[in-house]
Design a protein around this motif. Structure first.
Motif, PDB file in Angstrom:
ATOM      1  N   UNK A  64       0.858  -1.178   0.113  1.00  0.00           N
ATOM      2  CA  UNK A  64       0.061   0.183  -0.028  1.00  0.00           C
ATOM      3  C   UNK A  64       0.857   1.386  -0.114  1.00  0.00           C
ATOM      4  N   UNK A  80       0.908   2.750  -8.211  1.00  0.00           N
ATOM      5  CA  UNK A  80      -0.312   2.932  -8.693  1.00  0.00           C
ATOM      6  C   UNK A  80      -1.374   2.063  -8.309  1.00  0.00           C
ATOM      7  N   UNK A  81      -2.327   1.660  -9.076  1.00  0.00           N
ATOM      8  CA  UNK A  81      -3.401   0.597  -8.679  1.00  0.00           C
ATOM      9  C   UNK A  81      -2.667  -0.813  -8.494  1.00  0.00           C
ATOM     10  N   UNK A  82      -1.658  -1.132  -9.027  1.00  0.00           N
ATOM     11  CA  UNK A  82      -1.016  -2.365  -9.009  1.00  0.00           C
ATOM     12  C   UNK A  82      -0.858  -2.995  -7.400  1.00  0.00           C
ATOM     13  N   UNK A  84      -2.231  -1.672  -4.611  1.00  0.00           N
ATOM     14  CA  UNK A  84      -3.566  -1.805  -4.031  1.00  0.00           C
ATOM     15  C   UNK A  84      -4.275  -3.136  -4.401  1.00  0.00           C
ATOM     16  N   UNK A  85      -4.106  -3.446  -5.650  1.00  0.00           N
ATOM     17  CA  UNK A  85      -4.832  -4.891  -6.035  1.00  0.00           C
ATOM     18  C   UNK A  85      -4.015  -6.012  -5.512  1.00  0.00           C
ATOM     19  N   UNK A  86      -2.861  -5.875  -5.393  1.00  0.00           N
ATOM     20  CA  UNK A  86      -1.846  -6.917  -4.799  1.00  0.00           C
ATOM     21  C   UNK A  86      -2.048  -6.960  -3.337  1.00  0.00           C
ATOM     22  N   UNK A  87      -2.404  -6.095  -2.567  1.00  0.00           N
ATOM     23  CA  UNK A  87      -2.950  -6.071  -1.269  1.00  0.00           C
ATOM     24  C   UNK A  87      -4.222  -6.727  -1.071  1.00  0.00           C
ATOM     25  N   UNK A  88      -5.102  -6.352  -1.905  1.00  0.00           N
ATOM     26  CA  UNK A  88      -6.309  -6.946  -2.051  1.00  0.00           C
ATOM     27  C   UNK A  88      -6.271  -8.666  -2.054  1.00  0.00           C
TER      28      UNK A  88
END
Lengths: 125, 400, 245
Positions: A64, A80-82, A84-88
């Motif tokens: 994050x 960027x978004x990557x 956050x998506x990994x954290x998800x």
């Protein structure tokens, strides 16, 4: 005046400086190390599981932090978004891992009436 | 309000924001505490009437409206007990954990167009998530009490949580899908206008899923017929068997706070939020968006509207509690997992298909143009997807 | 009232700590970071497994606060919902199922402690060194750039990217989304669900229980009624329903 105060009160700079990625990395490192120590120390299987959760969470803090556009200085770009998506995905897989590990632990408890991981040595030659 | 303090009153930024935060926190705390006072009295009256009694009649006049205050004084004066074998720290902390979770969820709950502690992009999600933390107070209380009854209550609660959270989440997703946003303010704004614009009447599927939501919401606040965690006829008093005095009352504040919260959430998601059945304000030509006195008045009206709907929801929960018998724990889990979850999933699919077939809803003529946000997501003529403009909160429309 | 407030403001700006210079984002970061790290260490230090679980809840909850501060609102809410509200409830459930007096606090040996402490300190030193070694990571933040939004995350999970590209790459629509990982994770969760249910299912006992033996020897009518109720409870419920096994 600020400099006077800053020198008088130790670590006052922490309160006035903006947060950078490194701040988050330190938190992530402490969580990670706590998790590793927890996994090494605890003999209760559920304690080991908690250690794993802490390790995954430390990794998540880093993801994050790298993803956040707020923490980047001038000129550097965030993941960027990557991130956050990994954290998800990490959160989701941690949930799955906890469910399976808990099922295994409860099975072990049913069969051996203990959750001490050192007692799980049936296959030892 | 912070801007007002900075610009008009001339406070420094940090003080203005602190004052604003304190005022907001105090207001929310008063909603919970004041609400609890009123609801405890109402519960006694309703329970009395349903059981063909009068309920409290003497304390504070004809209707006994000072009864909950008297209860409060009695609780304050009670001795604070802790069992010998209890885990002291957890036993003391558990009521506060419950109460804090209930309180924190109010932060993201809008009471009217601008009346919200912290407007969040993921408001619905945040409220549901924080509300789910309330269960920790119950579980810890049950464990730390060192009592078999409490532990049974806590275990039942844990089992109940994992069963109701799944369908509850699915129910909440449907209005989110229809509004195209998880922001509670946006969801409520989309239902502005006449009664028919409410998501409850959007299509048959939302109408069904509203009742699934009601079932799960009652389960989530531990009210009868889902009050397995305290089941007084089986477990003495369940997780709060060993609690007395003020600590015990914190659990009750948390319960009434959550009841109000899930009712307000139902109002925001399905019943038009602060938009009344008849758009009085817009018929008079007033708008809530403006900063002048008229806009403020409209927002106050909206707040009264939302509070009214939420209170109605709480009263209905009381009605249910004093009417239906308690379920068994396996029946609770069966209700939530075997019935509510498949129904919610089917209704979710149905609402999605309906949205594709009839995006305007049942009564398109009375409806605002729907799907402003979604248009931006569709591929344009040149196959180009819309990139967000500088304001990333809204996705820009594709130019035809 | 107003003048009194501005007086307070005037006094506090003249106070020894320059309040106006404080960066409140940093203050809240430090608050949440202290809670997260402090309770993470407490998890390691605690002996009682139920308290460990409680400390873990606080630590992970504070981490969600850190995510909110970093602008990852969706991830923060997800952390609260799935991690704290789901996974940890499950964990506490497991703890309570196995929390019998001798198992609540299993102590490790002294040798383990020394080893874990050594490994921990060494690892922490390496990680801290690397955290401070890259210059851009220490650069002061530019501050608020955009309102956080959940839409780009949702769109990327169905395979469409609507966010600004990272690293200064040109904005094209050919960037990869996350549809395949999303589907893989969904299938994975389904498999895990089935697997966990299979692992934790109630086993059929080989030897009949006493009550079943008693029921099988043709008791008098009133006792038979009781026994059948008992069997009914055993079949339908678990510990939760009150029928102890």
């Amino acid at each position: 005046m600020n400099s006077v105060v800053a020198s008088a009160v130790p670590l006052f700079g922490l309160f006035t400086e903006p947060v950078s990625v490194a701040h988050y990395l330190v938190v992530g490192a402490i969580l990670f190390v706590s998790g590793v120590a927890c996994m090494a120390l605890k003999r209760n299987a559920l304690g080991v599981l908690m250690g794993i959760e802490l390790v995954l969470n430390g990794a998540n803090v880093n993801f994050v932090a790298f993803a956040s556009p707020y923490l980047q200085g001038e000129g550097s770009r965030s993941l960027g978004l990557d991130g956050q998506v990994f954290a998800l995905f990490v959160i989701l897989l941690a949930a799955a891992e906890a469910a399976v590990a808990l099922a295994i632990t409860l099975n072990f408890y049913n069969n051996h009436a203990t959750v001490d991981v050192d007692r799980a040595d049936d296959l030892k030659g | 309000m912070a801007e007002f303090l900075i610009n008009t009153v001339g406070l420094p930024d940090w003080l203005a924001w602190t004052v604003t935060a304190m005022v907001a926190a105090a207001l929310i705390l008063n909603v919970i505490a004041g609400g609890a006072l009123v609801f405890i009295w109402a519960e006694r009256k309703i329970a009395g009437r349903i059981q063909d009694r009068l309920g409290p009649t003497r304390t504070g006049g004809k209707f006994g409206w000072l009864q909950s205050l008297a209860d409060g004084i009695k609780l304050l004066a009670k001795e604070d007990l802790m069992p010998d074998g209890a885990d002291g720290m957890l036993f003391r902390l558990a009521p506060y954990v419950s109460f804090c979770a209930s309180f924190c969820a109010f932060i993201a709950l809008p009471f009217a167009f601008d009346f919200v502690g912290q407007r969040m992009n993921v408001g619905v999600f945040f409220v549901i998530a924080v509300l789910g933390l309330e269960v920790f107070g119950v579980i810890l209380a049950g464990y730390a009490s060192a009592s078999k009854w409490s532990l049974f209550g806590a275990m039942r609660e844990a089992a109940q949580v994992v069963s109701y959270e799944v369908p509850l989440g699915m129910c909440v997703v449907v209005p989110v899908m229809l509004a195209g946003s998880m922001d509670l303010v946006t969801i409520a704004e989309k239902q502005a206008g006449w009664l028919t614009n409410w998501y409850l009447f959007h299509d048959p599927f939302t109408f069904v899923i509203f009742w699934v939501y009601v079932t799960c919401a009652v389960a989530s606040v531990n009210r009868a017929p889902f009050d397995l965690a305290e089941a007084e006829s089986e477990l003495v008093a369940g997780f709060h068997t060993e609690y007395s005095g003020l600590r015990w009352s914190y659990f009750f504040m948390a319960e009434y706070g959550s009841m109000f919260l899930v009712s307000a959430l139902a109002a925001l998601l399905f019943l038009g939020g602060w938009n009344g059945p008849v758009p009085v304000a817009s018929l008079l030509g007033l708008s809530e968006g403006t900063g002048d006195t008229a806009g403020y008045f409209v927002r106050l009206l909206g707040m009264a509207n939302l509070l009214g709907k939420a209170t109605l929801g709480v009263l209905i929960m009381m009605w249910i509690r004093w009417t239906l018998p308690r379920l068994r724990i396996d029946q609770v889990m069966m209700t939530c997992l075997k019935y509510c979850t498949p129904i919610a999933a089917a209704m979710f699919l149905g609402a999605m298909l309906w949205q594709v077939a009839l995006p305007g809803g049942l009564v398109p003529a009375l409806r605002r143009p729907a799907g402003e946000i979604r248009e931006g997501w569709l591929p344009g003529p040149g196959g180009a997807f819309a990139l967000p403009s500088a304001d990333a909160g809204k996705v820009a429309k594709v130019n035809p | 009232m107003i003048s009194a407030l501005s007086m307070i403001a005037g006094i506090s700006t003249a106070a020894p700590l320059p309040v106006a210079a404080i960066n409140w984002h940093s203050v809240f970061f430090l608050l949440f970071a202290a809670i997260a790290c402090g309770f993470a260490v407490a998890v390691v230090a605690a002996e009682n497994v139920v308290r460990m679980a409680f400390y873990l809840v606080l630590s992970l909850g504070a981490t969600a606060g850190l995510f909110f501060l970093a602008g990852a609102e969706f991830v923060g809410a997800m952390q609260l919902m799935i991690y704290v509200g789901g996974t940890l409830v499950l964990l506490v459930f497991g703890v309570m199922l196995t929390a019998q007096a001798p198992l609540v606090a299993i102590k490790g040996s002294g040798r383990d402690r020394v080893l874990a402490g050594f490994v921990g300190v060494a690892l922490l030193a390496v990680l801290l060194q690397s955290a401070f070694s890259v210059k851009p990571w220490r650069a002061a933040a530019a501050g608020m750039v955009a309102e956080p939004a959940a839409t780009p995350i949702g769109m990327s999970l169905v395979g469409v990217r609507v966010d600004d590209p990272a690293g200064g790459a040109p904005a094209t629509n050919k960037r990869p989304g996350y549809m395949l990982p999303f589907e893989i994770v969904s299938i994975h969760l389904l498999v895990v669900l089935v697997g966990a249910a299979y692992l934790a299912r109630a086993k059929r006992r080989k030897t009949p229980r006493a009550i079943e033996v008693a029921a099988s020897v043709e008791p008098p009518a009133s006792v038979a009624e009781h026994a059948s109720i008992g069997r009914e409870r055993q079949r339908s419920g678990s510990v939760l329903a009150g029928g102890r096994s």
